[in-house]
Write an enzyme that holds these catalytic residues in place. Structure first.
Site, PDB file in Angstrom:
ATOM      1  N   SER A 182      -0.997   4.153 -44.165  1.00  0.00           N
ATOM      2  CA  SER A 182      -0.009   3.913 -43.097  1.00  0.00           C
ATOM      3  C   SER A 182       0.199   5.167 -42.253  1.00  0.00           C
ATOM      4  CB  SER A 182       1.325   3.450 -43.690  1.00  0.00           C
ATOM      5  OG  SER A 182       1.777   4.333 -44.700  1.00  0.00           O
ATOM      6  N   THR A 195      23.987 -24.514 -11.343  1.00  0.00           N
ATOM      7  CA  THR A 195      23.758 -25.109 -12.665  1.00  0.00           C
ATOM      8  C   THR A 195      22.528 -25.994 -12.470  1.00  0.00           C
ATOM      9  OG1 THR A 195      25.120 -27.061 -12.281  1.00  0.00           O
ATOM     10  CG2 THR A 195      26.233 -25.170 -13.276  1.00  0.00           C
ATOM     11  N   HIS A 196      21.683 -26.079 -13.463  1.00  0.00           N
ATOM     12  CA  HIS A 196      20.406 -26.802 -13.349  1.00  0.00           C
ATOM     13  C   HIS A 196      19.587 -26.291 -12.171  1.00  0.00           C
ATOM     14  CE1 HIS A 196      22.212 -29.802 -16.091  1.00  0.00           C
ATOM     15  NE2 HIS A 196      23.293 -29.610 -15.345  1.00  0.00           N
ATOM     16  N   SER A 218      -0.617  -5.087  -3.936  1.00  0.00           N
ATOM     17  CA  SER A 218      -1.787  -5.848  -4.364  1.00  0.00           C
ATOM     18  C   SER A 218      -3.030  -5.112  -3.888  1.00  0.00           C
ATOM     19  CB  SER A 218      -1.728  -7.247  -3.755  1.00  0.00           C
ATOM     20  OG  SER A 218      -3.028  -7.778  -3.630  1.00  0.00           O
ATOM     21  N   LYS A 228       1.458  -7.478   0.319  1.00  0.00           N
ATOM     22  CA  LYS A 228       2.213  -7.788  -0.889  1.00  0.00           C
ATOM     23  C   LYS A 228       3.078  -6.645  -1.409  1.00  0.00           C
ATOM     24  CE  LYS A 228       2.270 -11.066  -3.108  1.00  0.00           C
ATOM     25  NZ  LYS A 228       1.375 -11.705  -4.059  1.00  0.00           N
ATOM     26  N   GLU A 231       9.083  -8.684 -13.626  1.00  0.00           N
ATOM     27  CA  GLU A 231       8.214  -9.587 -14.396  1.00  0.00           C
ATOM     28  C   GLU A 231       7.911  -9.022 -15.784  1.00  0.00           C
ATOM     29  OE1 GLU A 231       5.286 -11.725 -11.361  1.00  0.00           O
ATOM     30  OE2 GLU A 231       5.562  -9.615 -10.920  1.00  0.00           O
ATOM     31  N   GLN A 277       5.005  -2.267 -46.419  1.00  0.00           N
ATOM     32  CA  GLN A 277       4.480  -1.224 -45.533  1.00  0.00           C
ATOM     33  C   GLN A 277       4.321  -1.777 -44.111  1.00  0.00           C
ATOM     34  OE1 GLN A 277       1.618   1.861 -46.882  1.00  0.00           O
ATOM     35  NE2 GLN A 277       0.149   0.743 -45.635  1.00  0.00           N
TER      36      GLN A 277
END
Ligand code: ARG
Length: 465
Positions: free
Chosen positions: A23, A155-156, A277, A283, A290, A322
């Site tokens: 480890s 809402t929704h 981009s 862009k 994100e 471990q």
């Protein structure tokens, strides 16, 4: 190099086994905690007369030197050392010979790795808690600025009621407040020291676990040695708290992505939190938002991995345990950095009030307010709801808003209705009137900000051990 445990073995490990078993490639992160734990341990051994003062002084001096060497990059870790505990002890023995061999008296790696893990996590929790506080302060700052600025409440994902932006931001403040409380709660419960639990059953040597617990900043030693070496609840609690908080981050990030889109244009995320981009010159992508939305996936993964590792494991230590470290490290890094990124993004994001305002006449945002006004006129709410529903139907047919309903048409919508029964229909009037406790009115939002600030000021300088 023979392993520190190789006495009863006739053969060394297979190369692939050595690598699989080790480890050190990840637990070397624990070196400082491991050395701190060893120093406290040997001090206690000396005070209890288990090693001499001179041996203790030599061991402590060497451990401090090893720490310096690791920090100046002079120590190359290898899978041959297996884990950080044996790496440090091996170097110590190379330096001090037989005296170095006395350090591992009345302890085991089973308790050692748990002391290290708890000390490490406690330190990181303080950093994460600090980042949460900074995030809360960023939210408070923006909520103050936008306390009376109006936006659409959904809402929704449908237009529901008008709300203040300060109110929206303070909703997130509450989520992160609970995250802080969960973290503090987990901290309190993990603040018990397993050192001296040894392999699983304690020791015949006259150790003083209270002394080491105190010296290492723990509330007390753990009560039961078997539990001390096999408990990983503190990691599970941390990962659960991290998962909930990352979910909160992800929700806000999702809204930032939406609000930043051309369709909404409610916000403009600062250039410094966006990327371009490589093909589309126009862009400006909200990559940070994100990533914040996506990072929750790995933390859930860390949590589920650990719950799965622990399931069905018998007492006491098993090598499965471990596997407790990499997910914990990953969640620490991800949560800590996500909080800092989100706080920075909030600080640098401004709301585009002109764009938001363009949406106010869509979706009958003031419908509930009219119904509540009818209630004030003595109408039962269910009937008021029905009448406003008919007004909406009328408006949809005539492609107009409530204030464009023709005077003569009110009676045809409902015999009870008349133009003079309508309240002030402005969005501002609706928002200002929602003064119920916890409501969206600016006066109420300012109360929430005041209370939030008071709470933050109160916890900010509260110190843990
Ligand atoms: N590297 C091990 C871990 O992290 C340390 C404890 C090993 N103990 C043992 N008996 N093999 O869990």
């Amino acid at each position: 190099m023979a392993n520190l445990w190789s006495g009863r073995f006739e053969k060394g490990m297979d190369e692939i086994v050595e690598k699989f078993n080790a480890s050190i490639t990840f637990d070397n992160r624990l070196y400082a905690c491991d050395i701190r734990g060893s120093i406290a341990h040997v001090r206690m051994l000396a005070r209890q007369g288990i090693v001499t003062e001179d041996e203790s002084t030599q061991i402590i001096g060497a451990l401090e030197k090893i720490k310096e060497e690791i920090e100046s990059g002079n120590v190359a870790f290898s899978v041959k050392q297996e884990d950080i505990h044996m790496a440090v002890e091996g170097i110590l023995i190379d330096m001090l010979g037989n005296t170095g061999k006395k350090l591992h008296t009345a302890r085991s790696r089973n308790d050692q790795c748990q002391v290290d893990g708890r000390m490490y996590l406690k330190e990181e929790i303080l950093v994460i808690r600090n980042n949460l506080i900074k995030l809360e302060e960023a939210l408070l700052g923006k909520a103050e600025k936008y306390a009376d600025k109006i936006t659409v409440g959904f809402t929704h994902m449908q237009h529901a009621q008008p709300i203040t932006l300060g109110f929206y931001l303070m909703a997130y403040f509450q989520m992160f407040r609970r995250d802080i409380q969960r973290l503090e709660d987990a901290y309190e419960r993990m603040n018990y020291c397993p050192l001296g639990s040894c392999a699983l059953a304690g020791t015949t040597l006259p150790i003083d676990r209270h002394m080491t617990a105190k010296e290492l900043g723990f509330t007390a030693p753990t009560e039961n040695a078997m539990d001390g070496v096999s408990d990983r609840d503190y990691i599970l609690e941390f990962l659960s708290a991290a998962s909930i908080s990352m979910m909160h981050i992800s929700r806000m990030a999702e809204e930032f992505v939406w609000w930043n889109s051309q369709e909404f244009s409610y916000i403009a995320i600062d250039d410094s939190f966006c990327t371009g981009s490589s093909i589309m010159p126009q862009k400006k992508n909200p990559d940070m938002a994100e990533l914040l939305r996506g990072k929750v996936g790995r933390v859930y993964g860390d949590m589920v991995q650990m719950f799965t590792v622990m399931k069905g494991t018998p007492l006491a230590y098993n090598k499965d345990f471990q596997e407790d470290k990499e997910g914990m490290f990953d969640a620490v890094d991800t949560w800590r950095d996500s909080l800092a990124i989100l706080a920075g993004m909030i600080e640098k994001t401004e709301f585009r009030l002109d764009m938001i305002e363009k949406q106010f006449n869509r979706g009958f945002l003031n419908a509930t307010d009219i119904a509540e006004h009818f209630v004030k006129l003595g109408f039962p709410f269910r009937q008021a709801h029905e009448v406003v529903g008919k007004m909406v139907k009328y408006c949809e047919h005539h492609n107009c808003d409530f204030d464009a309903i023709k005077k003569d048409d009110f009676k045809t919508i409902d015999p009870w209705l008349s133009a003079d029964k309508l309240p002030d229909l402005s969005i501002r009037a609706c928002v200002e009137a929602r003064t119920s406790f916890g409501g969206t009115a600016p006066s109420e939002v300012r109360r929430q900000i005041f209370e939030g600030q008071k709470w933050i000021d109160g916890i900010k300088n509260k110190r843990y051990c």
